[in-house]
Design a protein around this motif. Structure first.
Motif, PDB file in Angstrom:
ATOM      1  N   ASN A  13      30.643  49.773  16.472  1.00  0.00           N
ATOM      2  CA  ASN A  13      30.592  49.052  15.195  1.00  0.00           C
ATOM      3  C   ASN A  13      30.214  47.589  15.393  1.00  0.00           C
ATOM      4  O   ASN A  13      29.505  47.012  14.586  1.00  0.00           O
ATOM      5  N   LYS A  14      30.635  47.001  16.489  1.00  0.00           N
ATOM      6  CA  LYS A  14      30.287  45.608  16.780  1.00  0.00           C
ATOM      7  C   LYS A  14      28.780  45.456  16.988  1.00  0.00           C
ATOM      8  O   LYS A  14      28.155  44.527  16.462  1.00  0.00           O
ATOM      9  N   ASP A  47      35.001  52.929  11.660  1.00  0.00           N
ATOM     10  CA  ASP A  47      35.573  53.976  12.518  1.00  0.00           C
ATOM     11  C   ASP A  47      34.679  54.305  13.703  1.00  0.00           C
ATOM     12  O   ASP A  47      35.153  54.868  14.683  1.00  0.00           O
ATOM     13  N   GLY A  48      33.393  54.036  13.565  1.00  0.00           N
ATOM     14  CA  GLY A  48      32.439  54.423  14.602  1.00  0.00           C
ATOM     15  C   GLY A  48      32.226  55.920  14.652  1.00  0.00           C
ATOM     16  O   GLY A  48      31.960  56.480  15.703  1.00  0.00           O
ATOM     17  N   THR A  49      32.335  56.594  13.508  1.00  0.00           N
ATOM     18  CA  THR A  49      32.271  58.058  13.483  1.00  0.00           C
ATOM     19  C   THR A  49      30.941  58.573  12.943  1.00  0.00           C
ATOM     20  O   THR A  49      30.906  59.439  12.078  1.00  0.00           O
ATOM     21  N   PHE A  50      29.850  58.049  13.442  1.00  0.00           N
ATOM     22  CA  PHE A  50      28.539  58.542  13.062  1.00  0.00           C
ATOM     23  C   PHE A  50      28.228  59.809  13.834  1.00  0.00           C
ATOM     24  O   PHE A  50      28.581  59.934  15.001  1.00  0.00           O
ATOM     25  N   ALA A  71      16.532  54.094  22.755  1.00  0.00           N
ATOM     26  CA  ALA A  71      17.435  55.097  22.196  1.00  0.00           C
ATOM     27  C   ALA A  71      18.898  54.751  22.421  1.00  0.00           C
ATOM     28  O   ALA A  71      19.763  55.221  21.702  1.00  0.00           O
ATOM     29  N   ASN A  72      19.182  53.902  23.372  1.00  0.00           N
ATOM     30  CA  ASN A  72      20.574  53.574  23.677  1.00  0.00           C
ATOM     31  C   ASN A  72      20.988  52.184  23.166  1.00  0.00           C
ATOM     32  O   ASN A  72      22.021  51.673  23.570  1.00  0.00           O
ATOM     33  N   PHE A  73      20.221  51.595  22.244  1.00  0.00           N
ATOM     34  CA  PHE A  73      20.546  50.233  21.820  1.00  0.00           C
ATOM     35  C   PHE A  73      21.933  50.135  21.195  1.00  0.00           C
ATOM     36  O   PHE A  73      22.586  49.108  21.300  1.00  0.00           O
ATOM     37  N   LEU A  74      22.422  51.188  20.558  1.00  0.00           N
ATOM     38  CA  LEU A  74      23.756  51.150  19.963  1.00  0.00           C
ATOM     39  C   LEU A  74      24.855  51.205  21.014  1.00  0.00           C
ATOM     40  O   LEU A  74      26.009  50.948  20.722  1.00  0.00           O
ATOM     41  N   LEU A  75      24.498  51.550  22.236  1.00  0.00           N
ATOM     42  CA  LEU A  75      25.491  51.621  23.304  1.00  0.00           C
ATOM     43  C   LEU A  75      25.516  50.361  24.157  1.00  0.00           C
ATOM     44  O   LEU A  75      26.314  50.245  25.071  1.00  0.00           O
TER      45      LEU A  75
END
Length: 82
Positions: A13-14, A47-50, A71-75
């Motif tokens: 979420n951050k 929640d980060g529940t995507f 593809a991993n930018f959210l990580l």
């Protein structure tokens, strides 16, 4: 499959909030793209529940602003200054 807030120690979420601010994307804009309510987007951000499908769509959405997003930018804990 649901992707949790902490995936490999990274706060999804951050990172998502950070990139939304960077490109001036509102929850309503993201909700419309994902075809879900703004309230649901808000809950999923907190929640980060995507789902994996939603994360793929989020990647596609932000690639209109920055084609170099991987593809991993959210990580990633920190997004590079672009």
């Amino acid at each position: 499959m649901i992707c949790n807030k902490k995936e490999g120690g990274v706060n999804l979420n951050k990172v998502l909030k950070s990139i939304m601010v960077r490109y001036d994307v509102t929850q309503a804009m993201l909700a419309e793209y994902l075809n879900i309510s703004r309230k649901t987007v808000c809950t999923k951000i907190n929640d980060g529940t995507f789902t994996q499908i939603e994360l793929i769509k989020i990647l596609e959405y932000f690639r209109k602003y920055d084609r170099s997003l991987g593809a991993n930018f959210l990580l990633e804990e920190k997004l590079h200054d672009m």
